[in-house]
Every structure is written in structure tokens, then in C-alpha cells.
Design a protein around this motif. Structure first.
Motif, PDB file in Angstrom:
ATOM      1  N   LEU A 595       0.835  -1.197   0.000  1.00 37.01           N
ATOM      2  CA  LEU A 595       0.000   0.000   0.000  1.00 37.01           C
ATOM      3  C   LEU A 595       0.869   1.245   0.000  1.00 37.01           C
ATOM      4  O   LEU A 595       1.834   1.346   0.765  1.00 37.01           O
ATOM      5  N   ILE A 596       0.527   2.206  -0.847  1.00 35.19           N
ATOM      6  CA  ILE A 596       1.260   3.464  -0.876  1.00 35.19           C
ATOM      7  C   ILE A 596       0.419   4.559  -0.253  1.00 35.19           C
ATOM      8  O   ILE A 596      -0.789   4.415  -0.052  1.00 35.19           O
ATOM      9  N   THR A 597       1.071   5.671   0.055  1.00 32.46           N
ATOM     10  CA  THR A 597       0.398   6.770   0.733  1.00 32.46           C
ATOM     11  C   THR A 597       0.833   8.085   0.105  1.00 32.46           C
ATOM     12  O   THR A 597       1.953   8.189  -0.405  1.00 32.46           O
ATOM     13  N   PRO A 598      -0.023   9.100   0.114  1.00 30.55           N
ATOM     14  CA  PRO A 598       0.410  10.401  -0.397  1.00 30.55           C
ATOM     15  C   PRO A 598       1.447  11.013   0.533  1.00 30.55           C
ATOM     16  O   PRO A 598       1.479  10.725   1.729  1.00 30.55           O
ATOM     17  N   THR A 599       2.301  11.847  -0.030  1.00 29.12           N
ATOM     18  CA  THR A 599       3.380  12.447   0.737  1.00 29.12           C
ATOM     19  C   THR A 599       2.849  13.246   1.918  1.00 29.12           C
ATOM     20  O   THR A 599       1.904  14.007   1.798  1.00 29.12           O
ATOM     21  N   GLY A 600       3.512  13.050   3.078  1.00 25.80           N
ATOM     22  CA  GLY A 600       3.140  13.797   4.262  1.00 25.80           C
ATOM     23  C   GLY A 600       1.923  13.244   4.984  1.00 25.80           C
ATOM     24  O   GLY A 600       1.494  13.789   6.001  1.00 25.80           O
ATOM     25  N   GLU A 601       1.353  12.168   4.475  1.00 28.59           N
ATOM     26  CA  GLU A 601       0.185  11.564   5.101  1.00 28.59           C
ATOM     27  C   GLU A 601       0.524  10.116   5.452  1.00 28.59           C
ATOM     28  O   GLU A 601       1.577   9.608   5.141  1.00 28.59           O
ATOM     29  N   ASN A 602      -0.396   9.465   6.135  1.00 26.64           N
ATOM     30  CA  ASN A 602      -0.260   8.026   6.350  1.00 26.64           C
ATOM     31  C   ASN A 602      -1.643   7.406   6.266  1.00 26.64           C
ATOM     32  O   ASN A 602      -2.278   7.105   7.266  1.00 26.64           O
ATOM     33  N   MET A 603      -2.130   7.278   5.033  1.00 26.83           N
ATOM     34  CA  MET A 603      -3.450   6.690   4.833  1.00 26.83           C
ATOM     35  C   MET A 603      -3.401   5.799   3.603  1.00 26.83           C
ATOM     36  O   MET A 603      -2.585   5.980   2.706  1.00 26.83           O
ATOM     37  N   GLN A 604      -4.295   4.825   3.600  1.00 29.93           N
ATOM     38  CA  GLN A 604      -4.332   3.863   2.505  1.00 29.93           C
ATOM     39  C   GLN A 604      -5.057   4.483   1.314  1.00 29.93           C
ATOM     40  O   GLN A 604      -6.211   4.879   1.416  1.00 29.93           O
ATOM     41  N   LEU A 605      -4.362   4.555   0.202  1.00 32.61           N
ATOM     42  CA  LEU A 605      -4.964   5.115  -1.004  1.00 32.61           C
ATOM     43  C   LEU A 605      -5.747   4.039  -1.752  1.00 32.61           C
ATOM     44  O   LEU A 605      -5.256   2.925  -1.939  1.00 32.61           O
ATOM     45  N   TYR A 606      -6.951   4.381  -2.170  1.00 27.34           N
ATOM     46  CA  TYR A 606      -7.690   3.471  -3.043  1.00 27.34           C
ATOM     47  C   TYR A 606      -8.622   4.288  -3.919  1.00 27.34           C
ATOM     48  O   TYR A 606      -8.909   5.454  -3.664  1.00 27.34           O
ATOM     49  N   TYR A 607      -9.069   3.667  -4.990  1.00 25.49           N
ATOM     50  CA  TYR A 607     -10.077   4.264  -5.848  1.00 25.49           C
ATOM     51  C   TYR A 607     -11.195   3.242  -6.005  1.00 25.49           C
ATOM     52  O   TYR A 607     -11.073   2.084  -5.570  1.00 25.49           O
ATOM     53  N   LYS A 608     -12.297   3.642  -6.598  1.00 26.21           N
ATOM     54  CA  LYS A 608     -13.409   2.722  -6.816  1.00 26.21           C
ATOM     55  C   LYS A 608     -13.618   2.523  -8.308  1.00 26.21           C
ATOM     56  O   LYS A 608     -13.612   3.483  -9.070  1.00 26.21           O
ATOM     57  N   ASP A 609     -13.782   1.251  -8.685  1.00 30.13           N
ATOM     58  CA  ASP A 609     -14.012   0.958 -10.094  1.00 30.13           C
ATOM     59  C   ASP A 609     -15.477   1.244 -10.453  1.00 30.13           C
ATOM     60  O   ASP A 609     -16.259   1.718  -9.625  1.00 30.13           O
ATOM     61  N   ASN A 613     -16.348  -1.194  -6.499  1.00 41.11           N
ATOM     62  CA  ASN A 613     -15.397  -1.975  -5.708  1.00 41.11           C
ATOM     63  C   ASN A 613     -14.190  -1.116  -5.340  1.00 41.11           C
ATOM     64  O   ASN A 613     -13.695  -0.334  -6.155  1.00 41.11           O
ATOM     65  N   ARG A 614     -13.734  -1.284  -4.143  1.00 42.04           N
ATOM     66  CA  ARG A 614     -12.582  -0.532  -3.668  1.00 42.04           C
ATOM     67  C   ARG A 614     -11.297  -1.233  -4.120  1.00 42.04           C
ATOM     68  O   ARG A 614     -11.064  -2.394  -3.786  1.00 42.04           O
ATOM     69  N   ILE A 615     -10.473  -0.537  -4.875  1.00 41.86           N
ATOM     70  CA  ILE A 615      -9.204  -1.087  -5.366  1.00 41.86           C
ATOM     71  C   ILE A 615      -8.074  -0.260  -4.760  1.00 41.86           C
ATOM     72  O   ILE A 615      -7.974   0.946  -4.994  1.00 41.86           O
ATOM     73  N   PHE A 616      -7.228  -0.899  -3.990  1.00 41.86           N
ATOM     74  CA  PHE A 616      -6.131  -0.176  -3.362  1.00 41.86           C
ATOM     75  C   PHE A 616      -5.037   0.149  -4.381  1.00 41.86           C
ATOM     76  O   PHE A 616      -4.768  -0.629  -5.286  1.00 41.86           O
ATOM     77  N   VAL A 617      -4.432   1.318  -4.207  1.00 38.67           N
ATOM     78  CA  VAL A 617      -3.291   1.709  -5.033  1.00 38.67           C
ATOM     79  C   VAL A 617      -2.050   1.093  -4.403  1.00 38.67           C
ATOM     80  O   VAL A 617      -1.723   1.368  -3.249  1.00 38.67           O
ATOM     81  N   THR A 618      -1.384   0.243  -5.160  1.00 41.34           N
ATOM     82  CA  THR A 618      -0.259  -0.510  -4.614  1.00 41.34           C
ATOM     83  C   THR A 618       0.971  -0.363  -5.499  1.00 41.34           C
ATOM     84  O   THR A 618       0.918   0.179  -6.597  1.00 41.34           O
ATOM     85  N   GLU A 619       2.074  -0.907  -4.993  1.00 42.49           N
ATOM     86  CA  GLU A 619       3.331  -0.830  -5.739  1.00 42.49           C
ATOM     87  C   GLU A 619       4.158  -2.073  -5.453  1.00 42.49           C
ATOM     88  O   GLU A 619       4.248  -2.523  -4.303  1.00 42.49           O
ATOM     89  N   ARG A 620       4.749  -2.625  -6.509  1.00 43.43           N
ATOM     90  CA  ARG A 620       5.735  -3.697  -6.377  1.00 43.43           C
ATOM     91  C   ARG A 620       7.109  -3.063  -6.562  1.00 43.43           C
ATOM     92  O   ARG A 620       7.489  -2.687  -7.659  1.00 43.43           O
ATOM     93  N   GLN A 621       7.859  -2.991  -5.495  1.00 48.19           N
ATOM     94  CA  GLN A 621       9.066  -2.172  -5.507  1.00 48.19           C
ATOM     95  C   GLN A 621      10.164  -2.733  -6.403  1.00 48.19           C
ATOM     96  O   GLN A 621      10.900  -1.958  -7.030  1.00 48.19           O
ATOM     97  N   TRP A 622      10.312  -4.050  -6.457  1.00 48.47           N
ATOM     98  CA  TRP A 622      11.360  -4.602  -7.317  1.00 48.47           C
ATOM     99  C   TRP A 622      11.101  -4.215  -8.770  1.00 48.47           C
ATOM    100  O   TRP A 622      12.028  -3.831  -9.491  1.00 48.47           O
TER     101      TRP A 622
END
Length: 634
Positions: A595-609, A613-622
Motif C-alpha cells: 500500500l502506498i500513501t500520499p506524501t506527508g500523510e499516512n493513509m491507505q490510497l484506493y479508488y473505486k471501479d 469496488n474498492r481497489i487499493f493503489v499498490t506498488e511492487r518495488q522490485w
């Protein structure tokens, strides 16, 4: 940690609240997503809160300091895979086990530990430690499942073999290091009566990557001997060698490095800045835009406009071509140089960029006009190419030294009126002093007497403040007031209750795909301890597209989340993620979706399709550090 990440500014963000969770993320529409990526947070029950144990008993014999990075003591929970500790079997690439799998008292530890990922350079093999529960050794089978088939021919290790030739034996486990190529592996239990294999859902995925090299420009201000570098016997200031070593160590997890030649080091004047990292506070800074820092923007503009590193020559060529066409020829020859829009330049002053961007075009009725237009068009294309080249660079500013500057005019007393009180106050907090800052007074390049103090008297509004300088400044004479301070990110919006920022990154994105970061400038002031090096790597990571991560209140890799965590110092575990939004950070980057977060915050980012449905914004770091096109799922 503040980062200029422009692409979040227009994103509609929802804050997850467990009490409002209707489980819609589990709908059938997500079936394909969850099959492809079972570790995606959208496929998990994020309402579970893990009550972490009293781990500090393991650490009571040690004392920690600010900025320390501590080895985490992994819990023995289930038959498992671990990174080899034997130096001859050391795994030098990535190892990613879900942090919640290490929590022996967490109810979903087994489920969260379903998949372990390792990375390896293509063509190489690597070691992994496999652990076998001694009570299950006769049933245990470690099997290569890369082709999807399960039978006796694919069994690599039996539990009884592991325990008979173990590298380590405890009351419960046998452990052995084995060498494996890239592929997929799993733990199964063999039923000798039915001849069947029971899937224990213990999977190991070893992923092969081609080695990638990243080009990084590096500029150092001051060195490791600056005041404030050494604390508790550890030097937190930056050197090219130390930052390179930490960058290579962390990014090796994705089979990425700075290459054999390492970072390209430049002197500060090469990028248009001075060796002291001087912040000129003479003029009032516009602090009305909450998510923009005008001081950092000004420094970035100076770098952009530098002759050697930036694209000043192309800008000057463009400005001249624009002036020749628009300001000179077209204004004076309106009969043969007309604009396709009715508004004249006399009534609407526009820049060359606006002229091009808003589709103003010239109808030329003379050869001279066409020649000037052609020159303008070529100059614009050259400027755009140069700008793209500049924005595709990755520049790390390692700031060990910093200076504040005010230019003033004397008036026969020791009173001065200065701008940017917030930054002055930030420096006081950083230096841990009250109301006054030690300064030098300079006139005509010469220091006036010994050092004195700039002492705050009263604010006058709009960031202005009155101060005493302890020396009489002659009327009509011009002086520089300079203060050498411990480095920080100067912020005209500084709020003491929020603390000061140590790092910030200006990221540049692709014109076609605004979520794709193509380069940036990392402003990194040193911190205490060895975690300081993790933090500058964090900022460099932003220039390649890596995003700040959400930090869950029950994350077992974060020291303060544990019960009885009465911390006397701010330290990190090496298992905590280098991209965690809050410092200090550890060294880990992961393959699984995070799960990623906007800068300066600490909250779970998601959007709705479209189905809600709630789809979390995620990242695969490798994947992200290897190519910014594969960063967050936006």
C-alpha cells in the motif's frame, strides 16, 4: 518526510475506515486481480488488527541511539524459508517474506506467509535456508513445482534428509541451506498410505532478473567532518562512497546497482549552486501553496538554468528566437505577420511557451517572417529536447553543510527587519536554541568584527520579523548576514508542531503518462546514525518512481508498534521498508504489492471501479525501481 510528488495533487483519495468496510472489494469483479496477485491488499481482510507481542525482552540487554538500524529477531513460527546466515551461502539479492508471517501470536501468520519471494541475477543460483518441523520430518517434501506437476521425480528434499544433515537444529526445527536456480517451489506432506501429496501452501518463488544499472549524478555539500555529523560514535554525514554502498546494498534486492563506475560526482558550481548550500532569505517567499515549497522550487530552477548541468543555452536561444519573431518583427510588421487568433499581442502579453501551448500561430506574408518562424520552431524543439534530457536525470544532493543569508541595508543602529521568520524559527529548532542564531556580518566581502548573534525581537506580519544583530550597521551601507546551521529543508510553511523536514524530492513525470516518474532532484540533508544513508537512498528512489509506503499501526517491522515499546531513541529495524513514509527507515524493498500513501500523510490510497469496488493503489518495488513504467497501479 516531504516529497514533491505532483501526481497526487489531483487524485481523489479515500481514507479507509474499517467500520465502513462493506466487503465490496471481495466481489467477483476482483477475481482476476486476486488470481494474478493473491498478495494484493485488495484481496485481503485489512480490518484485522494484530496485537504484537512484548518483543523488547530480546533487546533489553542493548541500548540504542537515534538513527540506529537494528537486526530484527525473526520469530520461529512455522516450517519456513529464511535468508542464509552462513557467510559462504550469503544471498546477495532480494528476500521478501510478508512481515506478518513473523508474528507468532498473530492469528493469520500462516495465511500471510503463503508466498516468499527471492530475486537472483539471471543465470545464477542462490542459497535459501529451509526449515523443517521435526515432528513432521517424515512427511515433509520440498518440491520443484515450476511446471505445475507434483510427483516423486520433482522432490528435491525430504524432511528426514534435512534433519539428518542439518546445518542447525533446535528443539523444534531442523534447518539446512540449499542451492536453487530460479523457479517455483513448495512444501508438501506425503501420505505413504494413499501416495498423495498434501499442499501445505508454503511457496517459494525465485525470480530471475537481468542486472540493471542506474545513472545517478551526485553533489556533496561539505563533508563528514562538518559540525553535527558525529553523534554517539556514528557519523551520519554523506560521502559518495558510503551512499553508493548503501544504494547498491538496498537496490541489489531488485538486481539493480549504480554500476562499476558508481555515481557521477560533480562540484556544486557545476549545477549552479555554491559549496555552502546557501539559502537566500532576503526576499519574502510565497508560502500560500501548502503542497509546494518555493525555496526548493527556486533551487531547482537554478539547477535547471545552470550552464553545464541544466539547459540554459537552449532556453536563451529560444527566448531570443521568440523575441525576434514576436516582440520585434510581428509587432512592427502586422501587415505580413498576423496571428490566427484575433487577440493582438498588445492586448494579451504571452510568453513563448504560452504562445506555442495555446496554439497561437503566425500567418507569414514575407520570406523574412517565415525565416524567423522557422528559427523559432527549431529553437523550441531544441529547448524541449534539452528539457526532457534534464528531467530524465537523477540528481542526489548530499547536504552536510548549510548557510542562511539575508542581505540588508544599514541604518546606523543594530536593528534589522528580515523576511522568512518561519525558516529562521526552523533553524532555531534544528540547532536547539531559543530566539537567537550565531551569525557573521559581511560587508564588501570582509567579515565585520567577530561573530555575533541574530536575536529575534518581534514579528511584524507576513513572515517579516525584527531582530537585533549586536553591531551597528552604517546607514546606506549594504551587508550580508550569514548563519551556518545544521542542515534541514527550509520551509516557509514551517509548523513547529509538525517538526522539520530533512529530505525532499522534486520529481519529473512523463508528459504522456503523468503517473510515470522519469527523473528528479533529491535534496537530502544528513540525519543521525546509519539510518541517514537509508534516507538519502529513499529520496533517490523517488527520482526513479518509488512512492512512500503506508505504515500500518500493527506493522511488526516498526519498533514503536510493539507493546511496552517505551523507546528512548528513534531507531529502525533492518526489516522495515526503506520507502516507509516516516524516518528512520530500514533497508528492505519488496516484490509483493504494498500500500502506498500520499506524501506527508499516512493513509491507505484506493479508488473505486465502475462497479463501486474498492481497489487499493499498490506498488511492487522490485519492478518499480527497475522501470518506472511498472510503479504504482495508478
Amino acid at each position: 518526510m516531504k516529497i514533491l510528488k505532483f501526481f497526487f495533487s489531483s487524485l481523489c483519495v479515500f481514507i479507509l475506515q474499517a467500520c465502513d468496510d462493506d466487503g465490496s472489494a471481495k466481489d467477483d469483479v476482483l477475481t482476476s486481480l486476486c488470481k494474478e496477485d493473491p498478495n494484493n491488499p485488495s484481496c485481503s481482510d485489512l480490518t484485522i488488527f494484530h496485537e504484537l507481542p512484548d518483543y523488547f525482552n530480546d533487546y533489553l540487554s542493548s541500548s540504542f541511539n537515534d538513527g540506529d538500524v537494528i537486526d530484527y529477531h525473526w520469530s520461529e513460527t512455522i516450517a519456513w524459508y529464511l535468508e542464509p546466515q552462513n557467510e559462504s551461502h550469503r544471498h546477495k539479492y532480494g528476500f521478501d517474506m510478508d512481515p506478518y508471517a513473523i508474528c507468532s501470536k498473530c492469528s493469520d501468520a500462516v495465511a500471510r506467509g503463503r508466498d516468499v519471494y527471492m530475486s537472483v541475477k539471471r543465470g545464477e543460483e542462490t542459497y535459501v535456508t529451509i526449515r523443517v518441523d521435526k515432528n513432521e520430518k517424515d512427511k515433509y517434501r520440498f518440491i520443484n513445482i515450476s511446471d505445475g506437476k507434483i510427483d516423486d521425480s520433482r522432490v528435491l528434499k525430504k524432511g528426514s534428509d534435512v534433519c539428518s544433515d542439518a546445518d542447525e537444529i533446535t528443539d523444534r526445527f531442523c534447518a539446512k541451506d540449499i542451492k536453487l536456480p530460479a523457479g517455483d517451489y513448495g512444501v508438501y506432506h506425503y501420505n505413504s498410505k494413499t501416495k498423495d501429496y498434501e499442499d501445505r501452501q508454503r511457496y517459494l518463488h525465485i525470480i530471475a532478473y537481468d542486472e540493471k544499472t542506474k545513472q545517478i549524478d551526485y553533489v556533496e555539500f561539505g563533508d563528514e567532518s562538518e559540525p553535527g555529523c558525529m553523534k554517539n560514535g556514528v557519523n551520519g554525514c554523506y560521502t559518495k562512497r558510503m551512499v553508493e554502498v548503501r544504494f547498491n546494498e538496498i537496490m541489489a534486492q531488485a538486481v539493480v546497482s549504480a554500476g562499476k563506475t558508481g555515481f557521477t560526482k560533480h562540484n556544486p558550481d557545476y549545477i549552479g549552486l555554491d559549496e555552502n548550500f546557501t539559502i537566500d532569505l532576503t526576499e519574502s517567499m510565497n508560502a500560500t501553496i501548502s503542497d509546494d515549497n518555493p525555496i526548493i522550487s527556486s533551487l531547482a530552477n537554478r539547477i535547471e538554468n545552470s550552464e553545464k548541468y541544466g539547459f540554459a543555452k537552449e532556453k536563451q536561444k529560444f527566448d531570443k528566437a521568440y523575441a525576434n519573431l514576436v516582440d520585434d518583427y510581428c509587432v512592427n510588421h502586422s501587415d505580413v505577420c498576423k496571428f490566427t487568433e484575433s487577440t493582438s499581442l498588445v492586448n494579451k502579453k504571452i510568453t513563448g511557451e504560452e504562445f506555442y501551448r495555446t496554439n497561437y500561430a503566425v500567418e507569414c506574408g514575407s520570406e523574412e517572417c517565415w525565416n524567423l518562424w522557422t528559427n523559432f520552431d527549431f529553437a523550441l524543439e531544441d529547448k524541449k529536447k534539452a528539457q526532457k534530457t534534464f528531467e530524465s536525470k537523477h540528481l542526489a544532493l548530499a547536504i552536510n553543510r548549510m548557510r542562511l543569508l539575508w542581505r540588508v541595508q544599514g541604518r546606523n543602529d543594530d536593528i534589522v527587519v528580515l523576511n522568512n521568520y518561519a525558516v529562521f524559527n526552523e533553524a532555531l529548532d534544528m540547532m536547539e536554541t531559543e530566539k537567537k542564531l550565531q551569525v557573521e556580518i559581511i560587508r564588501d566581502g570582509e567579515t565585520v568584527g567577530s561573530k555575533t548573534y541574530l536575536e529575534f525581537q518581534r514579528p511584524t506580519g507576513d513572515g517579516e520579523f525584527v531582530a537585533k544583530v549586536g553591531k551597528i550597521l552604517e546607514k546606506s551601507k549594504y551587508y550580508n548576514i550569514v548563519a551556518d546551521v545544521l542542515p534541514f529543508i527550509p520551509d516557509p510553511n514551517y509548523d513547529p508542531s509538525q517538526g522539520f523536514a530533512a529530505q525532499i524530492t522534486q520529481s519529473f513525470t512523463n508528459d504522456v503518462s503523468p503517473f510515470e516518474v522519469i527523473g528528479g532532484i533529491a535534496f537530502a540533508t544528513h540525519l543521525d546514525g546509519t539510518a541517514s544513508y537509508n534516507t538519502i537512498v529513499h529520496e533517490i528512489g523517488h527520482t526513479f518512481g518509488l512512492t512512500d509506503l503506508y505504515m500500518a499501526p500493527d506493522d511488526p517491522t516498526i519498533p514503536e508498534n510493539y507493546k511496552k515499546a517505551d523507546l528512548k531513541a528513534s531507531f529502525a529495524f533492518n526489516e522495515s521498508n526503506v520507502m516507509s513514509y516516516k524516518i528512520p527507515t530500514g533497508k528492505r524493498i519488496r516484490h509483493r504489492s504494498l500500500l502506498i500513501t500520499p506524501t506527508g500523510e499516512n493513509m491507505q490510497l484506493y479508488y473505486k471501479d465502475k462497479s463501486g469496488n474498492r481497489i487499493f493503489v499498490t506498488e511492487r518495488q522490485w519492478d518499480c525501481i527497475r522501470s518506472s513504467k511498472d510503479c504504482n497501479t495508478l
